[in-house]
Scaffold this motif. Structure first.
Motif, PDB file in Angstrom:
ATOM      1  N   PRO A   1       0.827  -1.203   0.000  1.00 11.97           N
ATOM      2  CA  PRO A   1       0.000   0.000   0.000  1.00 11.97           C
ATOM      3  C   PRO A   1       0.865   1.259   0.000  1.00 11.97           C
ATOM      4  O   PRO A   1       2.070   1.197   0.254  1.00 11.97           O
ATOM      5  CB  PRO A   1      -0.800  -0.122   1.303  1.00 11.97           C
ATOM      6  N   GLU A   2       0.257   2.397  -0.268  1.00  5.52           N
ATOM      7  CA  GLU A   2       0.984   3.662  -0.231  1.00  5.52           C
ATOM      8  C   GLU A   2       1.586   3.872   1.161  1.00  5.52           C
ATOM      9  O   GLU A   2       0.955   3.571   2.170  1.00  5.52           O
ATOM     10  CB  GLU A   2       0.051   4.821  -0.561  1.00  5.52           C
ATOM     11  N   MET A   3       2.783   4.377   1.185  1.00  3.13           N
ATOM     12  CA  MET A   3       3.462   4.637   2.445  1.00  3.13           C
ATOM     13  C   MET A   3       3.053   6.019   2.961  1.00  3.13           C
ATOM     14  O   MET A   3       2.883   6.945   2.173  1.00  3.13           O
ATOM     15  CB  MET A   3       4.979   4.583   2.229  1.00  3.13           C
ATOM     16  N   ALA A   4       2.924   6.142   4.259  1.00  4.86           N
ATOM     17  CA  ALA A   4       2.565   7.425   4.866  1.00  4.86           C
ATOM     18  C   ALA A   4       3.603   8.485   4.508  1.00  4.86           C
ATOM     19  O   ALA A   4       4.800   8.191   4.407  1.00  4.86           O
ATOM     20  CB  ALA A   4       2.454   7.287   6.372  1.00  4.86           C
ATOM     21  N   ASP A   5       3.168   9.717   4.298  1.00  3.72           N
ATOM     22  CA  ASP A   5       4.052  10.807   3.891  1.00  3.72           C
ATOM     23  C   ASP A   5       5.091  11.179   4.941  1.00  3.72           C
ATOM     24  O   ASP A   5       6.095  11.800   4.622  1.00  3.72           O
ATOM     25  CB  ASP A   5       3.235  12.057   3.559  1.00  3.72           C
ATOM     26  N   ASP A   6       4.866  10.817   6.198  1.00  5.26           N
ATOM     27  CA  ASP A   6       5.771  11.253   7.257  1.00  5.26           C
ATOM     28  C   ASP A   6       6.884  10.256   7.580  1.00  5.26           C
ATOM     29  O   ASP A   6       7.733  10.517   8.422  1.00  5.26           O
ATOM     30  CB  ASP A   6       4.985  11.567   8.528  1.00  5.26           C
ATOM     31  N   VAL A   7       6.921   9.110   6.910  1.00  6.39           N
ATOM     32  CA  VAL A   7       7.902   8.070   7.255  1.00  6.39           C
ATOM     33  C   VAL A   7       9.331   8.543   7.028  1.00  6.39           C
ATOM     34  O   VAL A   7      10.167   8.491   7.936  1.00  6.39           O
ATOM     35  CB  VAL A   7       7.622   6.770   6.479  1.00  6.39           C
ATOM     36  N   LEU A   8       9.668   8.996   5.828  1.00  5.60           N
ATOM     37  CA  LEU A   8      11.055   9.397   5.560  1.00  5.60           C
ATOM     38  C   LEU A   8      11.456  10.638   6.356  1.00  5.60           C
ATOM     39  O   LEU A   8      12.578  10.675   6.884  1.00  5.60           O
ATOM     40  CB  LEU A   8      11.277   9.581   4.059  1.00  5.60           C
ATOM     41  N   PRO A   9      10.610  11.655   6.512  1.00  5.65           N
ATOM     42  CA  PRO A   9      10.991  12.775   7.376  1.00  5.65           C
ATOM     43  C   PRO A   9      11.263  12.348   8.828  1.00  5.65           C
ATOM     44  O   PRO A   9      12.169  12.869   9.472  1.00  5.65           O
ATOM     45  CB  PRO A   9       9.790  13.730   7.305  1.00  5.65           C
ATOM     46  N   ARG A  10      10.497  11.375   9.333  1.00  6.16           N
ATOM     47  CA  ARG A  10      10.751  10.879  10.697  1.00  6.16           C
ATOM     48  C   ARG A  10      12.096  10.167  10.776  1.00  6.16           C
ATOM     49  O   ARG A  10      12.824  10.303  11.757  1.00  6.16           O
ATOM     50  CB  ARG A  10       9.631   9.932  11.139  1.00  6.16           C
ATOM     51  N   LEU A  11      12.442   9.414   9.735  1.00  8.57           N
ATOM     52  CA  LEU A  11      13.752   8.753   9.727  1.00  8.57           C
ATOM     53  C   LEU A  11      14.884   9.779   9.693  1.00  8.57           C
ATOM     54  O   LEU A  11      15.881   9.644  10.397  1.00  8.57           O
ATOM     55  CB  LEU A  11      13.870   7.812   8.528  1.00  8.57           C
ATOM     56  N   ARG A  12      14.725  10.809   8.868  1.00 10.79           N
ATOM     57  CA  ARG A  12      15.758  11.859   8.794  1.00 10.79           C
ATOM     58  C   ARG A  12      15.901  12.570  10.136  1.00 10.79           C
ATOM     59  O   ARG A  12      17.009  12.925  10.545  1.00 10.79           O
ATOM     60  CB  ARG A  12      15.413  12.857   7.703  1.00 10.79           C
ATOM     61  N   ALA A  13      14.802  12.784  10.829  1.00  7.25           N
ATOM     62  CA  ALA A  13      14.826  13.471  12.118  1.00  7.25           C
ATOM     63  C   ALA A  13      15.493  12.627  13.208  1.00  7.25           C
ATOM     64  O   ALA A  13      15.905  13.158  14.235  1.00  7.25           O
ATOM     65  CB  ALA A  13      13.413  13.843  12.545  1.00  7.25           C
ATOM     66  N   SER A  14      15.626  11.345  12.981  1.00  7.72           N
ATOM     67  CA  SER A  14      16.243  10.473  13.977  1.00  7.72           C
ATOM     68  C   SER A  14      17.747  10.354  13.769  1.00  7.72           C
ATOM     69  O   SER A  14      18.362   9.390  14.196  1.00  7.72           O
ATOM     70  CB  SER A  14      15.601   9.090  13.949  1.00  7.72           C
ATOM     71  N   ALA A  15      18.352  11.328  13.108  1.00  7.88           N
ATOM     72  CA  ALA A  15      19.804  11.408  12.870  1.00  7.88           C
ATOM     73  C   ALA A  15      20.277  10.455  11.775  1.00  7.88           C
ATOM     74  O   ALA A  15      21.451  10.141  11.703  1.00  7.88           O
ATOM     75  CB  ALA A  15      20.591  11.189  14.163  1.00  7.88           C
ATOM     76  N   ALA A  16      19.383  10.009  10.911  1.00 10.96           N
ATOM     77  CA  ALA A  16      19.791   9.168   9.790  1.00 10.96           C
ATOM     78  C   ALA A  16      20.620   9.993   8.818  1.00 10.96           C
ATOM     79  O   ALA A  16      20.288  11.136   8.520  1.00 10.96           O
ATOM     80  CB  ALA A  16      18.568   8.611   9.073  1.00 10.96           C
ATOM     81  N   VAL A  17      21.707   9.426   8.327  1.00  9.91           N
ATOM     82  CA  VAL A  17      22.554  10.106   7.353  1.00  9.91           C
ATOM     83  C   VAL A  17      21.850  10.137   6.003  1.00  9.91           C
ATOM     84  O   VAL A  17      21.895  11.119   5.291  1.00  9.91           O
ATOM     85  CB  VAL A  17      23.925   9.402   7.252  1.00  9.91           C
ATOM     86  N   SER A  18      21.187   9.043   5.673  1.00  7.80           N
ATOM     87  CA  SER A  18      20.383   8.988   4.462  1.00  7.80           C
ATOM     88  C   SER A  18      19.310   7.932   4.663  1.00  7.80           C
ATOM     89  O   SER A  18      19.442   7.048   5.493  1.00  7.80           O
ATOM     90  CB  SER A  18      21.230   8.664   3.230  1.00  7.80           C
ATOM     91  N   CYS A  19      18.238   8.051   3.911  1.00  6.22           N
ATOM     92  CA  CYS A  19      17.171   7.062   3.988  1.00  6.22           C
ATOM     93  C   CYS A  19      16.374   7.112   2.704  1.00  6.22           C
ATOM     94  O   CYS A  19      16.417   8.085   1.963  1.00  6.22           O
ATOM     95  CB  CYS A  19      16.268   7.321   5.195  1.00  6.22           C
ATOM     96  N   GLY A  20      15.669   6.037   2.442  1.00  3.73           N
ATOM     97  CA  GLY A  20      14.872   6.000   1.228  1.00  3.73           C
ATOM     98  C   GLY A  20      14.055   4.741   1.158  1.00  3.73           C
ATOM     99  O   GLY A  20      14.102   3.888   2.028  1.00  3.73           O
ATOM    100  N   THR A  21      13.308   4.633   0.117  1.00  4.11           N
ATOM    101  CA  THR A  21      12.449   3.479  -0.113  1.00  4.11           C
ATOM    102  C   THR A  21      12.309   3.260  -1.605  1.00  4.11           C
ATOM    103  O   THR A  21      12.501   4.188  -2.394  1.00  4.11           O
ATOM    104  CB  THR A  21      11.060   3.674   0.547  1.00  4.11           C
ATOM    105  N   GLU A  22      12.008   2.050  -1.994  1.00  4.64           N
ATOM    106  CA  GLU A  22      11.692   1.756  -3.382  1.00  4.64           C
ATOM    107  C   GLU A  22      10.774   0.553  -3.387  1.00  4.64           C
ATOM    108  O   GLU A  22      10.715  -0.203  -2.424  1.00  4.64           O
ATOM    109  CB  GLU A  22      12.943   1.484  -4.214  1.00  4.64           C
ATOM    110  N   THR A  23      10.050   0.385  -4.451  1.00  7.73           N
ATOM    111  CA  THR A  23       9.178  -0.774  -4.591  1.00  7.73           C
ATOM    112  C   THR A  23       9.672  -1.572  -5.790  1.00  7.73           C
ATOM    113  O   THR A  23       9.829  -1.029  -6.873  1.00  7.73           O
ATOM    114  CB  THR A  23       7.709  -0.348  -4.794  1.00  7.73           C
ATOM    115  N   ALA A  24       9.918  -2.850  -5.554  1.00  6.55           N
ATOM    116  CA  ALA A  24      10.396  -3.740  -6.594  1.00  6.55           C
ATOM    117  C   ALA A  24       9.383  -4.869  -6.769  1.00  6.55           C
ATOM    118  O   ALA A  24       8.413  -4.954  -6.010  1.00  6.55           O
ATOM    119  CB  ALA A  24      11.764  -4.299  -6.202  1.00  6.55           C
ATOM    120  N   ALA A  25       9.615  -5.734  -7.720  1.00  2.00           N
ATOM    121  CA  ALA A  25       8.681  -6.819  -7.995  1.00  2.00           C
ATOM    122  C   ALA A  25       8.469  -7.717  -6.777  1.00  2.00           C
ATOM    123  O   ALA A  25       7.388  -8.226  -6.556  1.00  2.00           O
ATOM    124  CB  ALA A  25       9.189  -7.649  -9.164  1.00  2.00           C
TER     125      ALA A  25
END
Length: 64
Positions: free
Chosen positions: A35-59
């Motif tokens: 399903p669609e991911m919530a819009d706040d997931v990556l900003p929350r990860l960045r706020a937790s001192a993550a150097v980088s973060c991301g997501t992708e959808t594959a087969a």
């Protein structure tokens, strides 16, 4: 992990590694059309001192 579990796949896979004093954490769902991911997931990860973060959808599912 909440995001990956919310994909409602049958399995969740978590991979940890260390490189240059940093932790690498990958979480995979096995749902090919998650399903669609919530819009706040990556900003929350960045706020937790993550150097980088991301997501992708594959087969085979979604790596976060």
């Amino acid at each position: 992990m909440t995001t990956v579990v919310a994909d409602c796949g049958r399995h969740v896979s978590v991979h940890l590694a260390e490189q240059d004093g940093q932790v690498l954490l990958l979480a995979f769902s096995d749902h090919p059309q998650p399903p669609e991911m919530a819009d706040d997931v990556l900003p929350r990860l960045r706020a937790s001192a993550a150097v980088s973060c991301g997501t992708e959808t594959a087969a085979g599912g979604r790596p976060v």
